[in-house]
Design a protein around this motif. Sequence first.
Motif, PDB file in Angstrom:
ATOM      1  N   ALA A 113       0.833  -1.202   0.000  1.00 44.51           N
ATOM      2  CA  ALA A 113       0.000   0.000   0.000  1.00 44.51           C
ATOM      3  C   ALA A 113       0.870   1.255   0.000  1.00 44.51           C
ATOM      4  O   ALA A 113       0.622   2.201  -0.760  1.00 44.51           O
ATOM      5  CB  ALA A 113      -0.932  -0.009   1.202  1.00 44.51           C
ATOM      6  N   HIS A 116       2.923   1.365  -3.517  1.00 48.43           N
ATOM      7  CA  HIS A 116       2.092   1.590  -4.706  1.00 48.43           C
ATOM      8  C   HIS A 116       1.384   2.946  -4.669  1.00 48.43           C
ATOM      9  O   HIS A 116       1.190   3.568  -5.715  1.00 48.43           O
ATOM     10  CB  HIS A 116       1.060   0.470  -4.848  1.00 48.43           C
ATOM     11  N   LYS A 117       1.027   3.402  -3.484  1.00 48.22           N
ATOM     12  CA  LYS A 117       0.289   4.662  -3.383  1.00 48.22           C
ATOM     13  C   LYS A 117       1.208   5.886  -3.349  1.00 48.22           C
ATOM     14  O   LYS A 117       0.856   6.937  -3.875  1.00 48.22           O
ATOM     15  CB  LYS A 117      -0.601   4.633  -2.136  1.00 48.22           C
ATOM     16  N   LEU A 133      -3.231  -0.326  -8.077  1.00 46.08           N
ATOM     17  CA  LEU A 133      -3.459   0.316  -6.786  1.00 46.08           C
ATOM     18  C   LEU A 133      -4.763  -0.182  -6.169  1.00 46.08           C
ATOM     19  O   LEU A 133      -4.814  -0.474  -4.968  1.00 46.08           O
ATOM     20  CB  LEU A 133      -3.493   1.834  -6.946  1.00 46.08           C
ATOM     21  N   LEU A 137      -5.073  -2.111  -2.559  1.00 50.63           N
ATOM     22  CA  LEU A 137      -5.898  -1.612  -1.460  1.00 50.63           C
ATOM     23  C   LEU A 137      -7.000  -2.610  -1.089  1.00 50.63           C
ATOM     24  O   LEU A 137      -7.376  -2.725   0.087  1.00 50.63           O
ATOM     25  CB  LEU A 137      -6.498  -0.256  -1.820  1.00 50.63           C
ATOM     26  N   ALA A 180       0.712   6.629   3.976  1.00 52.83           N
ATOM     27  CA  ALA A 180       0.424   6.796   2.545  1.00 52.83           C
ATOM     28  C   ALA A 180      -0.893   7.517   2.297  1.00 52.83           C
ATOM     29  O   ALA A 180      -1.262   7.760   1.149  1.00 52.83           O
ATOM     30  CB  ALA A 180       0.400   5.430   1.865  1.00 52.83           C
ATOM     31  N   CYS A 182      -3.918   6.333   3.453  1.00 51.33           N
ATOM     32  CA  CYS A 182      -5.044   5.398   3.457  1.00 51.33           C
ATOM     33  C   CYS A 182      -5.861   5.567   4.737  1.00 51.33           C
ATOM     34  O   CYS A 182      -5.290   5.714   5.828  1.00 51.33           O
ATOM     35  CB  CYS A 182      -4.550   3.954   3.376  1.00 51.33           C
ATOM     36  N   LYS A 218       4.876  11.063   2.251  1.00 49.27           N
ATOM     37  CA  LYS A 218       4.324  11.667   1.030  1.00 49.27           C
ATOM     38  C   LYS A 218       5.164  12.867   0.564  1.00 49.27           C
ATOM     39  O   LYS A 218       5.042  13.294  -0.581  1.00 49.27           O
ATOM     40  CB  LYS A 218       2.877  12.116   1.282  1.00 49.27           C
TER      41      LYS A 218
END
Length: 240
Positions: A113, A116-117, A133, A137, A180, A182, A218
């Motif tokens: 996660a 990929h994110k 993605l 998830l 990330a 999420c 990020k």
Amino acid sequence: MGLELYLDLLSQPCRAIYIFAKKNRIPFEMRTVELLKGQHLSDAFAQVNPLKKVPALKDGDFTLAESVAILLYLTRKYKVADHWYPQDLQACARVDEYLAWQHTTLRRSCLRALWHKVMFPVFLGEPVSPEMLATTLAELDVTLQLLEDKFLQNKAFLIGPHVSLADLVAITELMHPVGAGCQVFEGRPKLAAWCRRVEAAVGEDLFREAHEVILKAKDSPPADPTIKQKLMPAVLAMIR
């Protein structure tokens, strides 16, 4: 030389060890190994851990790799409170069960996660298809349901009424997808309440300190092309 811990708090098992050592007032010297600079792949670090992975431990002439082995070593050497790794046979077996399960399930899902994110598109400049993605998830969601249904159930913590190594390893994994962006705990009130209990058990200040790096993932600057080339094979092997 006393206890040395080779860590990068970007890494979820490194965070578990860092929190555990700090919470239990285990004296150690932190040796930072910056993963995003490829320092773990250096010949110098290979002298400490030939596997070229963090975390790693050095205690005098003794060296040790693998996060679970390191946590158990610290538990036994420093005789920490019993709830971390209970002497009771069945309670201990439950901690072992979780630690054995999480390697190829929750850890993999949380790693994928994050990469990929965020890390592939932001750090490595590699696009990730919407389909990939979405699949990643969806896999994370299935694993979170297993964590709730099989391990947490209706208990305060994964093993029972007290925090254990299982909770510490689990929560540091979940902070990867949180970093990330999420919404891991959305629609999961039991898991959200468990997270708050674990954070309170280890201490909110220590919890925030350990996760400061991952919560800024990020904002990672793009990788230098040379570093990217060096890291790519290891990253692909790690998240496959």
